[in-house]
Scaffold this motif. Structure first.
Motif, PDB file in Angstrom:
ATOM      1  N   ILE A   1       9.814  -3.214  -6.356  1.00  0.00           N
ATOM      2  CA  ILE A   1       9.776  -4.442  -7.170  1.00  0.00           C
ATOM      3  C   ILE A   1       8.159  -5.433  -6.377  1.00  0.00           C
ATOM      4  O   ILE A   1       8.465  -4.859  -4.795  1.00  0.00           O
ATOM      5  N   ASN A   2       7.353  -5.635  -7.487  1.00  0.00           N
ATOM      6  CA  ASN A   2       5.913  -5.925  -6.473  1.00  0.00           C
ATOM      7  C   ASN A   2       6.127  -7.986  -6.662  1.00  0.00           C
ATOM      8  O   ASN A   2       6.187  -8.305  -7.722  1.00  0.00           O
ATOM      9  N   PHE A   3       6.113  -8.968  -5.664  1.00  0.00           N
ATOM     10  CA  PHE A   3       6.746 -10.185  -5.644  1.00  0.00           C
ATOM     11  C   PHE A   3       4.887 -10.976  -5.832  1.00  0.00           C
ATOM     12  O   PHE A   3       5.154 -11.981  -5.780  1.00  0.00           O
ATOM     13  N   GLY A   4       4.316  -9.686  -5.591  1.00  0.00           N
ATOM     14  CA  GLY A   4       2.866 -10.209  -5.075  1.00  0.00           C
ATOM     15  C   GLY A   4       2.136  -9.501  -4.030  1.00  0.00           C
ATOM     16  O   GLY A   4       2.779  -8.800  -3.032  1.00  0.00           O
ATOM     17  N   GLU A   5       1.087 -10.798  -3.189  1.00  0.00           N
ATOM     18  CA  GLU A   5       0.171  -9.643  -2.573  1.00  0.00           C
ATOM     19  C   GLU A   5       0.640  -9.345  -0.996  1.00  0.00           C
ATOM     20  O   GLU A   5       1.133  -8.245  -0.623  1.00  0.00           O
ATOM     21  N   ARG A   6       1.389 -10.571  -0.833  1.00  0.00           N
ATOM     22  CA  ARG A   6       1.945 -10.281   0.399  1.00  0.00           C
ATOM     23  C   ARG A   6       2.978  -9.727   0.562  1.00  0.00           C
ATOM     24  O   ARG A   6       3.220  -8.670   1.891  1.00  0.00           O
ATOM     25  N   GLU A   7       3.528  -9.252  -0.337  1.00  0.00           N
ATOM     26  CA  GLU A   7       5.408  -9.013  -0.160  1.00  0.00           C
ATOM     27  C   GLU A   7       4.844  -7.190  -1.024  1.00  0.00           C
ATOM     28  O   GLU A   7       5.096  -6.400  -0.189  1.00  0.00           O
ATOM     29  N   ALA A   8       3.954  -6.945  -1.545  1.00  0.00           N
ATOM     30  CA  ALA A   8       3.128  -5.670  -1.797  1.00  0.00           C
ATOM     31  C   ALA A   8       2.733  -4.913   0.006  1.00  0.00           C
ATOM     32  O   ALA A   8       3.514  -4.339  -0.142  1.00  0.00           O
TER      33      ALA A   8
END
Lengths: 457, 457
Positions: free
Chosen positions: A372-379
């Motif tokens: 799952i993609n939670f945002g730029e940093r998490e990705a």
């Protein structure tokens, strides 16, 4: 104005699941072809016009797709032919290529062209598409896939025995139980024609007999009469139409009936030889049945012929066929090369397996794990792990946008992805990943290594 | 008189070894496509005439193979058009189908036609043949195989990052070391055109620049001048032609040069984002190189573009390519679907691997074991064992005739069969088989079970 998209009549798009299922069937057929010693070749999608024309009868010539020449293709066309709109005369002058109609004639062309590189007896298989401008209907398409195995350069009946076992192994591995291999021998048909005094009309006799399944006994007889076969001769066929009993019983009856035909008896002898070599073989999926009325339309067959009927209860024409031909390469200048081969109809086998629900659940499209993609940093954190998962053989993808959770989970659901990984702030801080089993709903926070171990067990 | 067999110009037959090697490459590409979450689809070999025409420029239209309609195809043709021998006007009236020219346009057609069944973002791969009436030369054929992976329905640059990693993984697994992924961005090209005052000639600018590899700097400049780009503008390109240094250096120089172009800076930013996400990635086989002069001929590209050059020392055009397109499905009526994809050229990769001798010896045609045929009784004894060998996954064949020993051994040699089994009277009496290692010449009398164990170890 945008074009409304569509595809040509009789052709198909294949969805991911359909491709995987077709691959599943082809992999099984390929595996057994190779276990039996067949080697793959491939020929072009189109052949020279002259290679194909005249090889399949008038009907075949009509059904061959011709490719228009490029550039100024009319330059040398006869003005009179154009004025008369005479397609038959024009076509050969504006088309020098045609899409292949089957795999057998291109194979014969291949054997002759490459005869000096080939190590005979040559056992080849070929799994490619063929094209026919036929009227589409259930199980009949304008582009479809044939899977052929042939041996050329040997007249040994051991090949027939092996091909029967090959059928049995393929259908068994596909899970198709109860198909019937119908077997006959062209020499027996010649013997019958001789016996009833119609040897001079053998082709008409065979062509009419071939339609028995489709039009019934009465109409077959009528067609024979129309072709000039005598009434007495046609009436003499009655016991053959009503032949019954086991393979051995039928063979014994025929042996008696054909006792005055040397060719007929040769056919009987061949079938006895095959039966004899198979007596210790335990059939796993198919039944072998002698069908004296089996004729096969194609004129090049000269010995044993086969046709495989789908299991009872499935409405489908034959799903495989084959036979022995003594001189197929002769048309291309290589005489006296006997061959025998069988062909599986991928598209019909697919329909049978679909109807009988024989595709295993493990044959599916889609990945094993979605991050799952939670945002730029998490990705960015996930990107590093994606490679490790893939190196371990786990089909893995990262949802490309940090879309709403619901949207991403719906994506996973629709693609039937079994596991989803959630990596938010907490997981990043702990160097962990949260694994969710989409079937049970269960979630576990684990190290990436533990997840890899779990999923590759 | 028999026909001398041949195949159409620019097409090929593939021998067993060639098919196995092609399969080897395709299996590796397929494996990585699936590990990266791409799902297979297939589209027909031919599409409707209107689906393909007008999508590849005039040159493309000319190179598309058209299929002649069946039957009385001239019936409705305009007599005047026939009399004038006007091919351009006649073709659309006698041909309603054409062979596919690439996989991208049929894919766009597929997406639009099946949009209601597709779960976006849609990651699909496709490995099929395409057809072009091009002049054949080394590495260029009239029928060849493309292996494409595309994502549509997401404009996330994570895809570009993943596709670069996908290239790296595929080439690494194939053993191809030292290929270069050249990357550029169409927005940078637009920025350059803007900077030099040639925005209104962007397509001419791109088309000329695309030829840099083939015709060199001077001729590119000349073509630009001929297309009406000013002398000052063309001269302003000189620093760009001679750009050097690392990816980061070149990016920094371009950032300064393009400081007044919002679009150009957007392109720079995209390449920075990609570079940034890849900074912790260890490239296994390829080098990523920023090539500001990379243009790619196709007009549908709008963002990042890729081209993969073979390792130094191998003379071969690009072996893979790709890029982002923002509106490919628009032509079929589905607007605003961004996509990005890459394509591997199977035929060129094959030639590179052949030249570099990268095919493993394990990729071979032919069986594992040949049973020698000593006669009818011995063959019958072998037939029973053949099934057992095959059930154990051993590719096995029995020589079909009891030919001379020398002939059978030559057959084994030529097909590079590693083991031969001899079963004569003694072996039958003992229930054993004689196994001969064809490389060492060593022979052992063993039970069939022991041989199976030995060969499947």
């Amino acid at each position: 104005m945008a074009q409304k998209p569509s595809i040509p009549k009789g052709t198909r798009d294949f969805s991911p699941l359909e491709v995987q299922r077709r691959q599943y069937i082809m992999n099984i057929i390929r595996k057994h072809f190779e276990l039996f010693g067949f080697m793959p070749i491939e020929t072009p999608s189109f052949e020279n016009y002259g290679t194909l024309m005249g090889k399949y009868g008038d009907e075949g010539d009509r059904l061959i797709f011709k490719i228009l020449n490029s550039g100024e293709y009319l330059k040398k066309a006869d003005p009179k032919v154009l004025e008369d709109k005479n397609e038959q005369k024009l076509t050969p002058s504006i088309s020098e290529k045609a899409l292949k109609y089957d795999l057998t004639v291109p194979f014969a062309r291949y054997v002759v062209q490459h005869q000096n590189e080939i190590n005979f007896p040559f056992k080849r298989y070929q799994m490619q598409n063929v094209y026919r401008a036929d009227r589409p209907q259930k199980g009949r398409f304008r582009e479809f896939t044939q899977c052929d195995a042939d041996v050329v350069g040997s007249d040994s009946l051991l090949q027939e025995v092996e091909l029967i076992q090959l059928y049995d192994n393929v259908f068994n591995d596909l899970g198709i139980q109860g198909a019937t291999i119908k077997i006959n021998n062209r020499k027996i048909l010649a013997g019958i024609a001789q016996m009833i005094g119609a040897s001079d009309k053998l082709i008409d006799f065979t062509v009419a007999l071939d339609k028995l399944d489709k039009i019934g006994q009465e109409k077959v007889k009528q067609e024979m009469l129309e072709k000039g076969i005598s009434n007495d001769a046609v009436e003499a066929l009655t016991p053959i139409f009503s032949l019954s009993g086991s393979y051995d019983d039928k063979l014994a009856t025929m042996k008696e009936l054909l006792k005055d035909s040397a060719e007929g008896l040769k056919g009987i002898e061949e079938l006895e030889f095959i039966q004899n070599l198979l007596k210790d073989y335990n059939f796993k999926s198919v039944t072998l049945d002698l069908d004296i009325t089996l004729a096969r339309g194609l004129n090049y067959y000269t010995g044993c012929i086969f046709e495989v009927a789908a299991p009872q209860g499935v409405k489908m024409g034959s799903i495989a066929a084959g036979g022995r031909y003594d001189d197929l390469t002769g048309i291309f200048g290589l005489k006296d090369v006997s061959g025998v081969g069988i062909s599986f109809g991928l598209d019909r086998i697919y329909l049978v397996m679909e109807q009988l629900e024989l595709f295993p659940d493990t044959v599916r499209a889609g990945v094993d794990v979605l991050f799952i993609n939670f945002g730029e940093r998490e990705a960015a954190y996930c990107v590093g792990w994606l490679s490790r998962f893939r190196e371990s053989g786990i089909k893995t993808e990262l949802y490309p946008e940090s879309a709403k959770m619901k949207k991403q989970m719906t994506y996973a659901d629709r693609n039937e992805i079994p596991y989803v990984i959630l990596a938010g702030e907490n997981e990043i801080a702990d160097g962990k990943l949260n694994l969710k089993n989409m079937r049970t709903g269960e979630q576990q926070q684990l190290t990436p290594e533990d997840i890899i171990t779990k999923l590759t067990d």
